[in-house]
Design a protein around this motif. Structure first.
Motif, PDB file in Angstrom:
ATOM      1  N   GLY A   1      -7.560   1.333 -10.964  1.00 42.88           N
ATOM      2  CA  GLY A   1      -7.429   1.088  -9.541  1.00 42.88           C
ATOM      3  C   GLY A   1      -8.730   1.279  -8.785  1.00 42.88           C
ATOM      4  O   GLY A   1      -9.815   1.329  -9.378  1.00 42.88           O
TER       5      GLY A   1
ATOM      6  N   ASP B   1      -9.470  14.307 -13.044  1.00 37.51           N
ATOM      7  CA  ASP B   1     -10.502  13.317 -12.737  1.00 37.51           C
ATOM      8  C   ASP B   1     -10.610  12.308 -13.881  1.00 37.51           C
ATOM      9  O   ASP B   1     -10.917  12.681 -15.014  1.00 37.51           O
TER      10      ASP B   1
ATOM     11  N   ASN C   1      -4.253  10.640 -12.498  1.00 38.91           N
ATOM     12  CA  ASN C   1      -4.631  10.592 -11.094  1.00 38.91           C
ATOM     13  C   ASN C   1      -5.011  11.999 -10.659  1.00 38.91           C
ATOM     14  O   ASN C   1      -4.388  12.969 -11.077  1.00 38.91           O
TER      15      ASN C   1
ATOM     16  N   TYR D   1       5.307  -4.498   5.809  1.00 41.72           N
ATOM     17  CA  TYR D   1       5.151  -4.222   4.377  1.00 41.72           C
ATOM     18  C   TYR D   1       5.046  -2.740   4.062  1.00 41.72           C
ATOM     19  O   TYR D   1       5.256  -2.315   2.931  1.00 41.72           O
TER      20      TYR D   1
ATOM     21  N   LEU E   1      -3.624 -13.559  -1.271  1.00 41.94           N
ATOM     22  CA  LEU E   1      -4.131 -12.419  -0.489  1.00 41.94           C
ATOM     23  C   LEU E   1      -5.633 -12.420  -0.292  1.00 41.94           C
ATOM     24  O   LEU E   1      -6.143 -11.882   0.672  1.00 41.94           O
TER      25      LEU E   1
ATOM     26  N   SER F   1      -2.685   4.562  -7.136  1.00 39.08           N
ATOM     27  CA  SER F   1      -1.824   5.465  -6.364  1.00 39.08           C
ATOM     28  C   SER F   1      -0.342   5.218  -6.614  1.00 39.08           C
ATOM     29  O   SER F   1       0.471   6.134  -6.523  1.00 39.08           O
TER      30      SER F   1
ATOM     31  N   THR G   1       2.322  -9.501  -6.245  1.00 38.50           N
ATOM     32  CA  THR G   1       1.623 -10.765  -6.060  1.00 38.50           C
ATOM     33  C   THR G   1       0.647 -11.027  -7.201  1.00 38.50           C
ATOM     34  O   THR G   1      -0.196 -11.904  -7.114  1.00 38.50           O
TER      35      THR G   1
ATOM     36  N   PHE H   1       1.247 -12.791   4.321  1.00 36.20           N
ATOM     37  CA  PHE H   1       0.622 -14.028   3.834  1.00 36.20           C
ATOM     38  C   PHE H   1       0.491 -15.070   4.952  1.00 36.20           C
ATOM     39  O   PHE H   1      -0.408 -15.903   4.931  1.00 36.20           O
TER      40      PHE H   1
ATOM     41  N   VAL I   1      -1.994  -6.709 -11.369  1.00 38.08           N
ATOM     42  CA  VAL I   1      -0.608  -6.421 -11.739  1.00 38.08           C
ATOM     43  C   VAL I   1       0.156  -6.088 -10.465  1.00 38.08           C
ATOM     44  O   VAL I   1      -0.340  -5.325  -9.635  1.00 38.08           O
ATOM     45  N   GLY I   2       1.346  -6.660 -10.284  1.00 42.54           N
ATOM     46  CA  GLY I   2       2.155  -6.297  -9.130  1.00 42.54           C
ATOM     47  C   GLY I   2       2.900  -7.453  -8.514  1.00 42.54           C
ATOM     48  O   GLY I   2       2.937  -8.551  -9.074  1.00 42.54           O
TER      49      GLY I   2
ATOM     50  N   ALA J   1      -9.988   3.749  -7.601  1.00 44.00           N
ATOM     51  CA  ALA J   1     -10.732   4.955  -7.955  1.00 44.00           C
ATOM     52  C   ALA J   1     -11.883   4.686  -8.924  1.00 44.00           C
ATOM     53  O   ALA J   1     -12.829   5.458  -8.983  1.00 44.00           O
TER      54      ALA J   1
ATOM     55  N   ARG K   1      -4.390  -4.297  -6.974  1.00 47.79           N
ATOM     56  CA  ARG K   1      -4.957  -5.246  -6.027  1.00 47.79           C
ATOM     57  C   ARG K   1      -6.244  -4.695  -5.419  1.00 47.79           C
ATOM     58  O   ARG K   1      -7.203  -5.433  -5.213  1.00 47.79           O
TER      59      ARG K   1
ATOM     60  N   ILE L   1       7.578 -11.672   2.154  1.00 47.51           N
ATOM     61  CA  ILE L   1       7.788 -10.437   1.392  1.00 47.51           C
ATOM     62  C   ILE L   1       9.209  -9.892   1.543  1.00 47.51           C
ATOM     63  O   ILE L   1       9.498  -8.807   1.080  1.00 47.51           O
TER      64      ILE L   1
ATOM     65  N   ALA M   1       1.480   2.216  -5.213  1.00 46.95           N
ATOM     66  CA  ALA M   1       2.101   1.506  -4.084  1.00 46.95           C
ATOM     67  C   ALA M   1       3.266   0.674  -4.611  1.00 46.95           C
ATOM     68  O   ALA M   1       3.226   0.184  -5.743  1.00 46.95           O
TER      69      ALA M   1
HETATM   70  C1  LIG Z   1       1.748  -8.400   0.681  1.00 47.00           C
HETATM   71  C2  LIG Z   1       1.089  -7.399  -0.212  1.00 47.00           C
HETATM   72  C3  LIG Z   1       1.073  -7.640  -1.576  1.00 47.00           C
HETATM   73  C4  LIG Z   1       0.468  -6.738  -2.446  1.00 47.00           C
HETATM   74  N1  LIG Z   1       0.472  -7.009  -3.791  1.00 47.00           N
HETATM   75  C5  LIG Z   1      -0.077  -6.106  -4.638  1.00 47.00           C
HETATM   76  C6  LIG Z   1      -0.072  -6.322  -6.066  1.00 47.00           C
HETATM   77  O1  LIG Z   1       0.396  -7.344  -6.577  1.00 47.00           O
HETATM   78  N2  LIG Z   1      -0.617  -5.367  -6.861  1.00 47.00           N
HETATM   79  C7  LIG Z   1      -1.163  -4.215  -6.364  1.00 47.00           C
HETATM   80  O2  LIG Z   1      -1.640  -3.381  -7.161  1.00 47.00           O
HETATM   81  N3  LIG Z   1      -1.208  -3.999  -5.041  1.00 47.00           N
HETATM   82  C8  LIG Z   1      -0.685  -4.919  -4.169  1.00 47.00           C
HETATM   83  N4  LIG Z   1      -0.766  -4.683  -2.820  1.00 47.00           N
HETATM   84  C9  LIG Z   1      -1.582  -3.547  -2.346  1.00 47.00           C
HETATM   85  C10 LIG Z   1      -0.908  -2.189  -2.415  1.00 47.00           C
HETATM   86  O3  LIG Z   1      -0.158  -1.996  -1.226  1.00 47.00           O
HETATM   87  C11 LIG Z   1      -1.965  -1.083  -2.519  1.00 47.00           C
HETATM   88  O4  LIG Z   1      -2.850  -1.177  -1.428  1.00 47.00           O
HETATM   89  C12 LIG Z   1      -2.789  -1.120  -3.807  1.00 47.00           C
HETATM   90  O5  LIG Z   1      -1.931  -1.219  -4.934  1.00 47.00           O
HETATM   91  C13 LIG Z   1      -3.622   0.125  -3.913  1.00 47.00           C
HETATM   92  O6  LIG Z   1      -4.448   0.075  -5.049  1.00 47.00           O
HETATM   93  P1  LIG Z   1      -4.950   1.417  -5.736  1.00 47.00           P
HETATM   94  O7  LIG Z   1      -3.785   2.213  -6.182  1.00 47.00           O
HETATM   95  O8  LIG Z   1      -5.956   1.047  -6.770  1.00 47.00           O
HETATM   96  O9  LIG Z   1      -5.763   2.130  -4.574  1.00 47.00           O
HETATM   97  P2  LIG Z   1      -5.429   3.419  -3.735  1.00 47.00           P
HETATM   98  O10 LIG Z   1      -4.102   3.343  -3.115  1.00 47.00           O
HETATM   99  O11 LIG Z   1      -6.607   3.673  -2.884  1.00 47.00           O
HETATM  100  O12 LIG Z   1      -5.332   4.556  -4.825  1.00 47.00           O
HETATM  101  C14 LIG Z   1      -6.395   5.080  -5.536  1.00 47.00           C
HETATM  102  C15 LIG Z   1      -5.869   6.275  -6.321  1.00 47.00           C
HETATM  103  O13 LIG Z   1      -6.886   6.789  -7.152  1.00 47.00           O
HETATM  104  C16 LIG Z   1      -6.836   8.200  -7.151  1.00 47.00           C
HETATM  105  N5  LIG Z   1      -8.178   8.686  -7.485  1.00 47.00           N
HETATM  106  C17 LIG Z   1      -9.311   8.617  -6.720  1.00 47.00           C
HETATM  107  N6  LIG Z   1     -10.366   9.125  -7.396  1.00 47.00           N
HETATM  108  C18 LIG Z   1      -9.902   9.511  -8.613  1.00 47.00           C
HETATM  109  C19 LIG Z   1     -10.512  10.097  -9.758  1.00 47.00           C
HETATM  110  N7  LIG Z   1     -11.813  10.368  -9.796  1.00 47.00           N
HETATM  111  N8  LIG Z   1      -9.730  10.356 -10.813  1.00 47.00           N
HETATM  112  C20 LIG Z   1      -8.398  10.088 -10.798  1.00 47.00           C
HETATM  113  N9  LIG Z   1      -7.778   9.530  -9.744  1.00 47.00           N
HETATM  114  C21 LIG Z   1      -8.515   9.239  -8.668  1.00 47.00           C
HETATM  115  C22 LIG Z   1      -6.381   8.567  -5.763  1.00 47.00           C
HETATM  116  O14 LIG Z   1      -5.759   9.840  -5.773  1.00 47.00           O
HETATM  117  C23 LIG Z   1      -5.394   7.428  -5.441  1.00 47.00           C
HETATM  118  O15 LIG Z   1      -4.075   7.781  -5.813  1.00 47.00           O
HETATM  119  C24 LIG Z   1      -0.151  -5.576  -1.939  1.00 47.00           C
HETATM  120  C25 LIG Z   1      -0.133  -5.336  -0.575  1.00 47.00           C
HETATM  121  C26 LIG Z   1       0.474  -6.229   0.294  1.00 47.00           C
HETATM  122  C27 LIG Z   1       0.471  -5.962   1.757  1.00 47.00           C
END
Ligand SMILES: Cc1cc2nc3c(=O)[nH]c(=O)nc-3n(C[C@H](O)[C@H](O)[C@H](O)COP(=O)(O)OP(=O)(O)OC[C@H]3O[C@@H](n4cnc5c(N)ncnc54)[C@H](O)[C@@H]3O)c2cc1C
Lengths: 250, 316
Positions: free
Chosen positions: B205, B301, B283, A14, A179, B264, B249, A39, B246-247, B207, B232, A121, B266
């Motif tokens: 997210g 921030d 971000n 993935y 998940l 982030s 899955t 999954f 949202v995404g 964060a 997620r 996937i 992804a």
């Molecule tokens: C099979 C599979 C299915 C998936 N399906 C989904 C899905 O449907 N939806 C989904 O969303 N994800 C899905 N994921 C997970 C995906 O790969 C990511 O892990 C996930 O989206 C990350 O979430 P995030 O961006 O909130 O967290 P992170 O990747 O940790 O990002 C956090 C972000 O916040 C920023 N940040 C931190 N602190 C601050 C601050 N104070 N101010 C501003 N910015 C800040 C950071 O710079 C970073 O960019 C799936 C993964 C797999 C393996």
């Protein structure tokens, strides 16, 4: 003791970004890192936990595909599956055909529960578990985030668009994983060694004596429409200015 | 020309907003007629709503006690039994309801299913996303078989109101299984717009760091009438409930305006927002992948930006 069958599909990992072949005839997957469909890993983890809680006995892992799928079955055995079966075919297998193959496997293995990933996937179809349940004449509990076994039934919490739905199904049943059902364990080196001596049987798909089923004909792969990279703003005032310019906020 | 049957998703009281989108997909196939099947108990009101969608020819109402709650194993045989009434296509939505039900119908009919139709090329040729939306595949359904498919809601506009389709009560004579029982639905009560149909969505997210901190986003959302979504990571961490994801899955949405805050970007998240009108990313990491797709990006921030943004938006 309840018997469990899980399915393990070999897919591009993935974390790897897959591209289309330059001539548009398919996806360029050669040489990419391959893994167990995430999954499906969750499906196996759930089976292992059932066994660890004393709710299940033997766990058989099944894959459909070429010899290379043995890698993913070995991963499953290292995680803790007892046995593995590869149903060998070099042809592309679509969900309806896969469900037919798994039905034959279910007839042989006689599992009380089949646990599968809700989708793979790669093709993102989200069909095979439901189709197997139907052909088998058994209930399904899709998109599971919690499974409780009680005698001959499973009470399953499902992740649905409106929230969480709870249903109860009689076993045998097919459960497909979401998940949040669990977090699969990491494999340790000794587990990999141990897995080498576990049985991995290979069966040619022809031996199952299945007749052909209708399938979809793929006729071209193309990249998705790309979004244009936008602009950066310096501060909140500039952001709000842009949004108002476009009439998106009052 | 095609004869199309759309299966209606509803909660017993209201028709799901996606039904009008599936109708659009059906009309794009070139329908000689397009009927909607409503399976439910005391579902006359829902049937009337379905009949008011423009382009619907007839509403088939399958009113029976077993249909009080949607169970795929109970509904699939009823839908499959309607297929011989001359339908060339059976369509459902790409929601958890449709994803659960339609493959069961396809298996009963012994036909393959086309998941997530994004566009219609001809009666039997469709485009659909694969690999988390990294590629678009054209597939052709076999001739001489019923086409069973789900429509990717974000790809289709809602068909307009103004239809006046008649409602026909139908009793199908099929045996329904008793091996599945519906027990409960837990929904987060909210006054906010529905994530899948809202025109503005504010998503947070990992964060955000806690469920408490998400209140910042609810407050921002409420001040502009937006729905709230999440990555997620935020759902897994327990900051918000699963129905907000949202995404790939979670939910695939297409609001006019989407705020990705502390997300982030992804690929699995981006799949869910590809069809958004304008994406705003906030971000603190200037290299975050979300900026590659954002129309407007603000580096900083979120904990200082979000309250400031709310104040600025309220100040008009
Ligand atoms: C099979 C599979 C299915 C998936 N399906 C989904 C899905 O449907 N939806 C989904 O969303 N994800 C899905 N994921 C997970 C995906 O790969 C990511 O892990 C996930 O989206 C990350 O979430 P995030 O961006 O909130 O967290 P992170 O990747 O940790 O990002 C956090 C972000 O916040 C920023 N940040 C931190 N602190 C601050 C601050 N104070 N101010 C501003 N910015 C800040 C950071 O710079 C970073 O960019 C799936 C993964 C797999 C393996």
């Amino acid at each position: 003791m309840r018997k469990i069958m899980v399915t393990l599909k070999r897919v591009v990992d993935y974390n790897v970004r897959v591209r289309i072949k330059p001539d548009g005839s398919g996806m360029a997957t050669d040489g990419l890192k391959m893994s167990v469909n995430p999954f499906d890993e969750i499906a196996l983890e759930e089976a292992l936990r059932m066994r660890e809680r004393g709710e299940a006995g033997e766990i058989a892992a099944v894959a459909i595909g070429g010899d290379e799928c043995q890698q993913q079955l070995r991963t499953g055995l290292a995680m803790g599956a007892d046995r593995a079966v590869l149903v060998k075919t070099d042809a592309e297998v679509q969900p309806l055909e896969a469900a037919g193959i798994l039905l034959e496997m279910a007839k042989r293995e006689k599992p009380d529960i089949v646990i599968m990933g809700k989708q793979a996937i790669d093709d993102d179809c989200n069909q095979t578990g439901q189709m197997l349940a139907t052909l088998w004449g058994r209930p399904q509990a899709t998109f599971a985030s919690e499974v409780q076994l009680e005698g001959g039934t499973a009470r399953v919490t499902r992740e649905v668009d409106a929230g969480l739905e709870i249903i109860e199904v009689q076993l045998p049943a097919v459960i497909t994983t979401d998940l949040r059902l669990n977090e699969p364990r990491y494999i340790k080196l000794p587990d990999i060694m141990k897995a080498r001596s576990k049985p991995l049987e290979t069966l040619a798909v022809g031996e199952l004596g299945l007749s052909a089923v209708p399938s979809l004909k793929p006729s071209g792969y193309e990249p998705p429409a790309q979004r244009e990279k936008g602009e950066r703003v310096e501060d909140v005032a500039a952001l709000v200015g842009k949004l108002r310019e476009r009439g998106l906020v009052a | 020309m095609s004869k199309i049957l759309v299966v209606a998703e509803h909660d017993g009281i209201s028709l799901h907003s996606g039904v009008a989108r599936v109708v659009s997909c059906g009309l794009a196939i070139g329908a000689e007629s397009l009927d909607v099947a409503v399976m439910g108990q005391d579902c006359a009101a829902v049937a009337r709503q379905a009949g008011s969608i423009a382009g619907v020819s007839q509403v088939l109402c399958l009113d029976r006690a077993e249909n009080a709650r949607p169970l795929a194993a109970v509904q699939a045989p009823q839908l499959a039994a309607l297929a011989p009434r001359g339908y060339s296509h059976l369509l459902g939505p790409s929601t958890t309801f449709g994803k659960d039900l339609m493959p069961r119908v396809a298996a009963l009919l012994g036909v393959p299913q086309v998941s997530d139709i994004m566009s219609v090329e001809s009666e039997r040729r469709f485009k659909r996303p694969i690999y988390a939306g990294n590629a678009v595949l054209t597939v052709e359904a076999p001739a001489d078989h019923t086409v069973v498919a789900t429509a990717r809601l974000a790809s289709w506009p809602a068909a307009s109101e103004g239809g006046e389709a008649g409602i026909e009560e139908i009793a199908v004579d099929v045996e329904l299984p008793a091996h599945s029982k519906w027990l409960e639905l837990k929904t987060a009560e909210t006054e906010r717009p529905d994530l899948q149909s809202a025109s503005v969505v504010v998503s947070g997210g990992r964060a955000l760091g806690s469920a408490d901190n998400f209140s910042m986003l609810y407050s921002l959302a409420d001040s502009i009438g937006a729905a709230v979504g999440a990555s997620r990571a935020a759902v897994d961490a327990g900051y918000v409930s699963n129905d907000m994801q949202v995404g790939q899955t979670g939910k695939i949405i297409a609001p006019a305006l989407y705020f990705a805050i502390g997300i982030s970007g992804a690929i699995q998240h981006l799949t869910g927002i590809k069809d958004a009108g304008v994406i705003v990313a906030i971000n603190k990491d200037p290299e975050a992948p979300i900026f590659e797709v954002a129309d407007i990006g603000l580096v900083g921030d979120l904990f200082s930006i979000v309250p400031e943004l709310q104040a600025a938006l309220e100040d008009s």
